[in-house]
Scaffold this motif. Structure first.
Motif, PDB file in Angstrom:
ATOM      1  N   ARG A 120       0.832  -1.221   0.000  1.00 49.97           N
ATOM      2  CA  ARG A 120       0.000   0.000   0.000  1.00 49.97           C
ATOM      3  C   ARG A 120       0.859   1.262   0.000  1.00 49.97           C
ATOM      4  N   LEU A 121       1.948   1.254   0.778  1.00 51.93           N
ATOM      5  CA  LEU A 121       2.809   2.442   0.831  1.00 51.93           C
ATOM      6  C   LEU A 121       3.499   2.662  -0.510  1.00 51.93           C
ATOM      7  N   ASP A 122       3.914   1.551  -1.175  1.00 48.44           N
ATOM      8  CA  ASP A 122       4.538   1.718  -2.491  1.00 48.44           C
ATOM      9  C   ASP A 122       3.562   2.337  -3.490  1.00 48.44           C
ATOM     10  N   ARG A 123       2.279   1.899  -3.437  1.00 46.35           N
ATOM     11  CA  ARG A 123       1.286   2.470  -4.353  1.00 46.35           C
ATOM     12  C   ARG A 123       1.024   3.948  -3.997  1.00 46.35           C
ATOM     13  N   SER A 124       1.017   4.270  -2.691  1.00 47.45           N
ATOM     14  CA  SER A 124       0.752   5.664  -2.299  1.00 47.45           C
ATOM     15  C   SER A 124       1.891   6.572  -2.740  1.00 47.45           C
ATOM     16  N   ILE A 125       3.126   6.075  -2.672  1.00 50.66           N
ATOM     17  CA  ILE A 125       4.270   6.888  -3.115  1.00 50.66           C
ATOM     18  C   ILE A 125       4.152   7.166  -4.614  1.00 50.66           C
ATOM     19  N   GLU A 126       3.741   6.184  -5.396  1.00 51.73           N
ATOM     20  CA  GLU A 126       3.558   6.407  -6.830  1.00 51.73           C
ATOM     21  C   GLU A 126       2.506   7.482  -7.079  1.00 51.73           C
ATOM     22  N   ARG A 149       3.827  11.004  -6.189  1.00 50.30           N
ATOM     23  CA  ARG A 149       4.776  11.518  -7.168  1.00 50.30           C
ATOM     24  C   ARG A 149       4.127  11.800  -8.511  1.00 50.30           C
ATOM     25  N   GLY A 150       3.181  10.986  -8.918  1.00 50.34           N
ATOM     26  CA  GLY A 150       2.682  11.084 -10.279  1.00 50.34           C
ATOM     27  C   GLY A 150       1.349  11.770 -10.427  1.00 50.34           C
ATOM     28  N   THR A 151       0.657  12.145  -9.335  1.00 48.73           N
ATOM     29  CA  THR A 151      -0.667  12.769  -9.445  1.00 48.73           C
ATOM     30  C   THR A 151      -0.729  13.969  -8.532  1.00 48.73           C
ATOM     31  N   GLU A 201      -7.651  11.682  -0.766  1.00 49.92           N
ATOM     32  CA  GLU A 201      -7.996  10.850  -1.914  1.00 49.92           C
ATOM     33  C   GLU A 201      -7.006   9.689  -2.079  1.00 49.92           C
ATOM     34  N   ILE A 202      -5.731   9.998  -1.865  1.00 53.16           N
ATOM     35  CA  ILE A 202      -4.727   8.930  -1.967  1.00 53.16           C
ATOM     36  C   ILE A 202      -4.940   7.892  -0.869  1.00 53.16           C
ATOM     37  N   ALA A 203      -5.228   8.341   0.342  1.00 51.21           N
ATOM     38  CA  ALA A 203      -5.478   7.398   1.455  1.00 51.21           C
ATOM     39  C   ALA A 203      -6.645   6.479   1.121  1.00 51.21           C
ATOM     40  N   GLU A 204      -7.700   7.018   0.529  1.00 54.58           N
ATOM     41  CA  GLU A 204      -8.859   6.195   0.179  1.00 54.58           C
ATOM     42  C   GLU A 204      -8.505   5.188  -0.915  1.00 54.58           C
ATOM     43  N   LYS A 205      -7.655   5.575  -1.876  1.00 55.77           N
ATOM     44  CA  LYS A 205      -7.304   4.677  -2.973  1.00 55.77           C
ATOM     45  C   LYS A 205      -6.414   3.521  -2.517  1.00 55.77           C
ATOM     46  N   VAL A 206      -5.658   3.717  -1.461  1.00 56.12           N
ATOM     47  CA  VAL A 206      -4.786   2.633  -0.979  1.00 56.12           C
ATOM     48  C   VAL A 206      -5.392   1.915   0.222  1.00 56.12           C
ATOM     49  N   GLY A 207      -6.660   2.178   0.553  1.00 54.30           N
ATOM     50  CA  GLY A 207      -7.352   1.386   1.560  1.00 54.30           C
ATOM     51  C   GLY A 207      -7.178   1.872   2.976  1.00 54.30           C
ATOM     52  N   TYR A 208      -6.865   3.192   3.199  1.00 53.02           N
ATOM     53  CA  TYR A 208      -6.692   3.729   4.549  1.00 53.02           C
ATOM     54  C   TYR A 208      -7.661   4.873   4.786  1.00 53.02           C
ATOM     55  N   GLN A 209      -7.968   5.078   6.057  1.00 57.04           N
ATOM     56  CA  GLN A 209      -8.544   6.362   6.442  1.00 57.04           C
ATOM     57  C   GLN A 209      -7.411   7.381   6.526  1.00 57.04           C
ATOM     58  N   THR A 210      -7.756   8.656   6.432  1.00 60.98           N
ATOM     59  CA  THR A 210      -6.720   9.695   6.286  1.00 60.98           C
ATOM     60  C   THR A 210      -5.782   9.704   7.483  1.00 60.98           C
ATOM     61  N   LYS A 211      -6.319   9.657   8.698  1.00 54.22           N
ATOM     62  CA  LYS A 211      -5.469   9.715   9.889  1.00 54.22           C
ATOM     63  C   LYS A 211      -4.564   8.486   9.962  1.00 54.22           C
ATOM     64  N   ASN A 212      -5.140   7.333   9.716  1.00 50.05           N
ATOM     65  CA  ASN A 212      -4.328   6.111   9.770  1.00 50.05           C
ATOM     66  C   ASN A 212      -3.269   6.113   8.680  1.00 50.05           C
ATOM     67  N   PHE A 213      -3.618   6.615   7.513  1.00 48.91           N
ATOM     68  CA  PHE A 213      -2.656   6.680   6.416  1.00 48.91           C
ATOM     69  C   PHE A 213      -1.472   7.555   6.779  1.00 48.91           C
TER      70      PHE A 213
END
Length: 768
Positions: free
Chosen positions: A718-724, A727-729, A735-747
């Motif tokens: 999940r962290l590797d996908r969030s880093i992408e 960097r790329g968006t 929004e990124i936290a939701e796309k990788v399966g986290y709530q914002t605070k937990n992310f």
């Protein structure tokens, strides 16, 4: 003239009246004793038939009870052996807590192995009270939900009995109804805190199958009752007739014979009590059937009575006539030379009947002489099979005299066997075995006569012929070598005539007639050993007591096969060592040891074939002949080393490699599932359900394969996908936290913990 005929008629009438009275008196004096003797003979013969049938039924019941006791003892001993094994004597509580799935799979494996070795058991199950699970190889695991049943099982667990048998249905478990018996044992044995109960169910159908084999009469009934008088099994599933149990219950062994009336039919009851479990065995045979069996005796008795009566009547007629003749002469003399009546019909009838009786006797003697060879062969077969071992020496001598077998000579037994090959060059077909046996028997009889040797040739009904040889004194002096050469000549002539390989097993000599069953067993085992020493020869094989009582360890072979299938090398080597220990009783007979290892080799190679293992992986690329290798090895220790290096090690390594490959495929399946669904709320339980494994086992397997735990790998991906995405968006952190399966605070918290900065700081630093 008319007056003279009238006077003659009156005179004749008076004479016939005196003669008739004399005949009636004589007939009564002779007929009544004959009828009484005939009727008494019939009653005596019927009583003898009942006594013989009762004795036969008692032996049958003893045989049945011995068979059932042996089966129950074997099942109980196998269960105890399993419970005292390495698994059940370990700390099961800790094993269950640390390896929940392995605990239950090991139990299932142990129960399956126990059931495979005890085919009489209809079901083997173990109850674990903590979860209320009932585990069985037949239907897997299921939960006991009824409070009443669980409470009853808990009481059973708290009882003082470590192991016991119960009779009849066991209502606390599903499928344990009806007659039969159930073995209940605590697991583990002799433990203050048992963790479960072992149940072994034997349905009454097993007992009925044994009883049905010994039913000989129509409407015959057999019953088995336990020591408390409860019905275990019966031939027709019917209940025990009322009053029968109390009739036969009594002293040790029960009443030998009694009569019992049931449903309007009179039965002869034969009871027996087993030695081990004290079960009551009862056999009820209709007296009507016994009387029907005595019908032949009754017919013979009636025939004899009729013949004797006819002879008596003829004798009475002749005797009374002789007695009456002086009176007739006196009357004629008194009447001044009256004509004497010439009555010869009675004498002619007696002569005719005497001629018929003599002819019948001659025919019966002729038929007896024709049947004498078959009777001698039947007697010889029963003697060799040990049917007369309970006879005394004098009784055996009497039997020999009856069948014209000379006593006081040396005795030999040899068995002739042919190896039929039904190929194109063979003159026989597959259906010609009976014809071959017939030819072998007749040729052997002719060859014995040509060599002036006395013996009885016996058809063993298994494509083999046995010969009981009792040579005369001159032939016995030369001993076994001369007898062996004579038998070899017989073998060669039979083999040349049939065009088939013929082997003969020859026993040692003996002068004791009671040792003939041992000689027969020696000859049979000798001819069987042709698979080792070679066929087309006379094989002499003197057997010791240890070999006669040797038993091949089938249970060790089965356990070894199960260990190979599971890839358990240590257990397989332990079973191989146990197999070697069991060979100690026959170590003085190398052929028997080799035969046992041949059989073990077949079992192991069969298991490797079923597992899909190539033979080249077992014996190497040199294509070693395993049978030749076994024959070359001189000790059991070397045999075990050879089995371990060329069989145990390759098979277990193959199974372990196959298991590892399956584990890698499962973990790859989990990884693909994570990569496809990482943006959802994933859990270890979901992935375990997909793979069909327990969460605990999947976690250990994932860690072993990936060097990361399930959570660590999911977090890293999940962290590797969030880093992408950072960097790329230009997506927001939420929004990124939701796309990788986290709530914002937990992310933000997880990202900072593993990366060392918040997502916003990482994005700014990356832009700079």
């Amino acid at each position: 003239m008319l007056q003279w005929f009238e006077l003659k008629w009156k005179r004749s009438l008076g004479r016939k009246t005196i003669l008739r009275n004399m005949m009636i008196l004589s007939l009564f004096a002779s007929i009544i004793p004959v009828i009484a003797v005939g009727f008494g003979s019939y009653l005596f013969s019927a009583s003898v038939v009942q006594s013989e049938v009762n004795g036969s039924n008692l032996r049958i019941l003893n045989n049945v009870s011995s068979t059932i006791d042996s089966a129950l003892d074997r099942i109980q001993n196998n269960a105890i052996q399993m419970l005292l094994g390495s698994f059940f004597t370990s700390n099961l509580t800790d094993l269950k807590q640390t390896n929940y799935t392995g605990f239950y799979s090991s139990i299932s494996r142990e129960l399956a192995a126990l059931q495979s070795g005890n085919k009489e058991a209809s079901d083997i199950a173990m109850y674990v009270p903590d979860e209320g699970y009932l585990i069985s190889p037949n239907y897997g695991g299921r939960r006991i939900t009824g409070e009443k049943e669980r409470e009853a099982l808990q009481q059973e667990l708290a009882s003082e009995d470590q192991i016991k048998w119960i009779t009849g249905p066991y209502p606390n478990l599903p499928g344990y109804g009806g007659n039969g018996v159930t073995l209940i044992a605590k697991v583990p044995l002799q433990s203050n805190k048992p963790i479960g109960l072992l149940f072994i169910r034997i349905e009454d159908s097993m007992f009925r199958s044994i009883l049905d084999r010994f039913v000989s009469y129509p409407n015959e009934h057999m019953y088995i009752l336990n020591a408390n008088g409860e019905l275990v099994a019966s031939t027709g599933k019917e209940a025990v007739p009322e009053g029968l149990s109390s009739r036969v219950k009594g002293s040790e062994g029960g009443v030998k014979r009694s009569l019992f009336e049931w449903n309007g039919t009179e039965y002869m009851v034969t009871p027996s009590i087993s030695e081990t479990y004290k079960w009551q065995y009862m056999d009820m045979v209709p007296v009507k059937q016994l009387n029907a069996k005595a019908g032949g005796i009754a017919l013979i008795t009636i025939s004899i009575v009729v013949i004797v009566l006819m002879l008596g009547i003829c004798f009475v007629l002749w005797g009374t006539r002789r007695v009456y003749r002086p009176i007739e002469r006196l009357i004629d003399h008194v009447k001044d030379g009256a004509e004497q009546a010439a009555d010869t019909d009675e004498i002619g009838f007696v002569r005719m009947r005497w001629a018929e009786l003599s002819s019948t006797t001659s025919k019966l003697q002729l038929r007896l002489r024709e049947q004498q060879p078959l009777l001698r062969e039947s007697f010889a077969l029963q003697l060799l099979q040990g049917r007369y071992q309970h006879y005394s020496g004098n009784q055996l001598v009497g039997m020999l005299r009856r069948y014209e077998v000379p006593a006081g000579r040396e005795h030999f037994v040899f068995v002739i066997a042919f190896d039929a090959h039904h190929g194109e060059s063979s003159r026989f077909q597959e259906s010609d075995n009976e014809l071959i046996v017939f030819a072998v028997k007749n040729m052997t009889s002719d060859l014995l006569r040509s060599q002036e040797m006395e013996g009885i040739v016996i058809n063993l009904l298994n494509d083999q012929v046995a010969v009981w040889l009792f040579p005369n004194a001159e032939q016995s002096v030369s001993g076994l070598p001369d007898i062996k050469s004579s038998v070899e000549r017989i073998r060669m002539l039979i083999s040349d005539y049939l065009g088939l390989p013929v082997s003969v097993g020859l026993s040692r000599p003996t002068e004791k007639i009671e040792e003939l069953p041992e000689l027969y067993e020696e000859a049979v085992l000798a001819v069987r050993s042709r698979i080792i020493v070679g066929s087309s020869q006379v094989i002499t094989h003197v057997i010791g007591d240890s070999e006669l009582h040797y038993r091949y360890p089938v249970e060790i072979e089965t356990h070894l096969e199960n260990s190979l299938q599971l890839g358990d090398r240590n257990e397989a080597e332990r079973m191989l060592n146990e197999f070697a220990k069991s060979m100690q009783n026959a170590v003085q007979e190398p052929e028997l040891v080799q035969m046992s290892y041949y059989r073990l080799l077949i079992a192991v190679t069969r298991t490797s074939y079923l597992l899909g293992l190539d033979s080249a992986q077992l014996f190497g690329e040199k294509n070693i002949d395993p049978y030749t290798q076994i024959r070359k090895i001189n000790s059991i220790h070397e045999l075990n080393h050879w089995f371990r290096d060329y069989l145990i090690e390759p098979v277990t390594a193959y199974v372990r490699g196959k298991q590892d490959q399956e584990h890698v495929q499962l973990i790859q399946k989990v990884v693909r599932y994570i990569e496809d669904n990482y943006h959802f709320d994933l859990s270890l339980d979901q992935c375990a359900q997909i793979c069909g494994l327990s969460p605990h086992y999947l976690s250990k397997l994932f860690k072993k394969t990936m060097d990361l735990s399930f959570i660590e790998y999911l977090t890293k991906y999940r962290l590797d996908r969030s880093i992408e995405l950072l960097r790329g968006t230009d997506l927001t952190i939420a929004e990124i936290a939701e796309k990788v399966g986290y709530q914002t605070k937990n992310f933000i918290r997880v990202f900072k913990k593993h990366i060392g900065a918040t997502p916003g700081q990482f994005r700014e630093a990356d832009k700079e």
